[in-house]
Design a protein around this motif. Structure first.
Motif, PDB file in Angstrom:
ATOM      1  N   PRO A   1       2.416   4.364  -8.609  1.00  0.00           N
ATOM      2  CA  PRO A   1       0.988   4.104  -8.868  1.00  0.00           C
ATOM      3  C   PRO A   1       0.746   3.151 -10.033  1.00  0.00           C
ATOM      4  O   PRO A   1      -0.255   2.430 -10.059  1.00  0.00           O
ATOM      5  N   GLY A   2       1.654   3.132 -10.995  1.00  0.00           N
ATOM      6  CA  GLY A   2       1.475   2.227 -12.123  1.00  0.00           C
ATOM      7  C   GLY A   2       1.626   0.764 -11.753  1.00  0.00           C
ATOM      8  O   GLY A   2       1.165  -0.122 -12.497  1.00  0.00           O
ATOM      9  N   GLN A   3       2.245   0.503 -10.617  1.00  0.00           N
ATOM     10  CA  GLN A   3       2.459  -0.877 -10.159  1.00  0.00           C
ATOM     11  C   GLN A   3       1.655  -1.191  -8.901  1.00  0.00           C
ATOM     12  O   GLN A   3       1.817  -2.260  -8.319  1.00  0.00           O
TER      13      GLN A   3
ATOM     14  N   THR B   1       0.823  -1.205   0.000  1.00  0.00           N
ATOM     15  CA  THR B   1       0.000   0.000   0.000  1.00  0.00           C
ATOM     16  C   THR B   1       0.856   1.252   0.000  1.00  0.00           C
ATOM     17  O   THR B   1       0.606   2.203  -0.758  1.00  0.00           O
ATOM     18  N   LYS B   2       1.874   1.266   0.841  1.00  0.00           N
ATOM     19  CA  LYS B   2       2.751   2.435   0.908  1.00  0.00           C
ATOM     20  C   LYS B   2       3.541   2.604  -0.391  1.00  0.00           C
ATOM     21  O   LYS B   2       3.656   3.711  -0.931  1.00  0.00           O
ATOM     22  N   ALA B   3       4.094   1.518  -0.926  1.00  0.00           N
ATOM     23  CA  ALA B   3       4.885   1.612  -2.154  1.00  0.00           C
ATOM     24  C   ALA B   3       4.025   2.023  -3.335  1.00  0.00           C
ATOM     25  O   ALA B   3       4.504   2.704  -4.252  1.00  0.00           O
TER      26      ALA B   3
ATOM     27  N   ARG C   1      12.956  -1.148 -12.939  1.00  0.00           N
ATOM     28  CA  ARG C   1      13.002  -0.236 -14.088  1.00  0.00           C
ATOM     29  C   ARG C   1      11.984   0.893 -13.993  1.00  0.00           C
ATOM     30  O   ARG C   1      11.923   1.738 -14.884  1.00  0.00           O
ATOM     31  N   THR C   2      11.162   0.887 -12.959  1.00  0.00           N
ATOM     32  CA  THR C   2      10.105   1.889 -12.825  1.00  0.00           C
ATOM     33  C   THR C   2      10.594   3.069 -11.998  1.00  0.00           C
ATOM     34  O   THR C   2      11.117   2.893 -10.896  1.00  0.00           O
ATOM     35  N   ARG C   3      10.396   4.267 -12.523  1.00  0.00           N
ATOM     36  CA  ARG C   3      10.790   5.465 -11.798  1.00  0.00           C
ATOM     37  C   ARG C   3       9.634   5.938 -10.932  1.00  0.00           C
ATOM     38  O   ARG C   3       8.487   5.979 -11.378  1.00  0.00           O
TER      39      ARG C   3
END
Length: 218
Positions: free
Chosen positions: A164-166, A157-159, A204-206
């Motif tokens: 938001p895309g993940q 939930t925190k991450a 790989r996600t920013r």
């Protein structure tokens, strides 16, 4: 009935006659083939089930066939729910347990253990270690603050606020971790591959820095 010497009929009392008949019939020779106590209990139970089934069939559209179809549907539904949800096993506090059960370790260490378990086909342990690697990697990137006792759902939930895309995949992975660790579910190869792919994609996600900076601690 007997006769006296004056040929007058004399009635034999019924009670003594009945007692005599009962004594005769109580002799073991007349009961050699009687069912034992267990057999009689089983017979009564089967009779009760048959009567119950017959009554239910009479009240069900389609009769006996309709009742059988309904019973099979209920059993299949129960089996599907049991397979999907597993056996619920909650801790005393009403929630699931901590994600990390040992001292601090690096994400690379958790990944190495996950791959070792996967190579041996120990999918439950592989999924557990890979989920720990995911969360530890987020902590190492400062997307999560290290906090002992955090659950998988809390971490996801925190991450999800900074990624938001993940967020949806993180929540799914956290629930799968809880189902496997506390709910009696069994992981398989595909479960592990989904989590491994998530781990690689997260690398790989920013993050959205505004969400990271302004999000509440958790």
């Amino acid at each position: 009935m007997i006769r006296t010497s004056d040929d007058l009929p004399v009635d034999t009392p019924r009670s003594p006659a009945r007692e005599a008949a009962e004594r005769e019939l109580s002799r073991p020779m007349y009961h050699e083939n009687d069912p034992n106590l267990l057999q009689r209990a089983i017979n009564r139970f089967l009779q009760w089930v048959g009567d119950l089934f017959g009554s239910a069939a009479g009240a069900t559209p389609g009769g006996t066939l309709g009742l059988v179809v309904i019973l099979l549907f209920v059993v299949a539904l129960f089996a599907a729910l049991w397979w999907r949800l597993g056996t619920p096993r909650r801790l005393p506090g009403g929630g699931t347990g901590s994600l990390f059960t040992e001292g601090p370790r690096s994400a690379a260490g958790h990944r190495a253990d996950a791959e070792t378990h996967a190579a041996a086909g120990r999918w439950n342990q592989a999924v557990q270690e890979r989920m720990r690697a995911v969360v530890r990697a987020l902590e190492e990137r400062a997307l999560l603050d290290p906090r002992p006792g955090r659950t998988a759902v809390e971490a996801a939930t925190k991450a999800g606020r900074s990624l938001p895309g993940q967020a949806g995949r993180l929540r799914t992975a956290a629930h799968e971790f809880d189902d496997i660790t506390y709910g009696g579910r069994t992981a398989d190869h595909s479960t592990y591959l989904r989590l491994r792919e998530l781990d690689l994609d997260l690398e790989r996600t920013r993050p959205q820095l505004s969400a990271t900076a302004g999000g509440p601690a958790g």
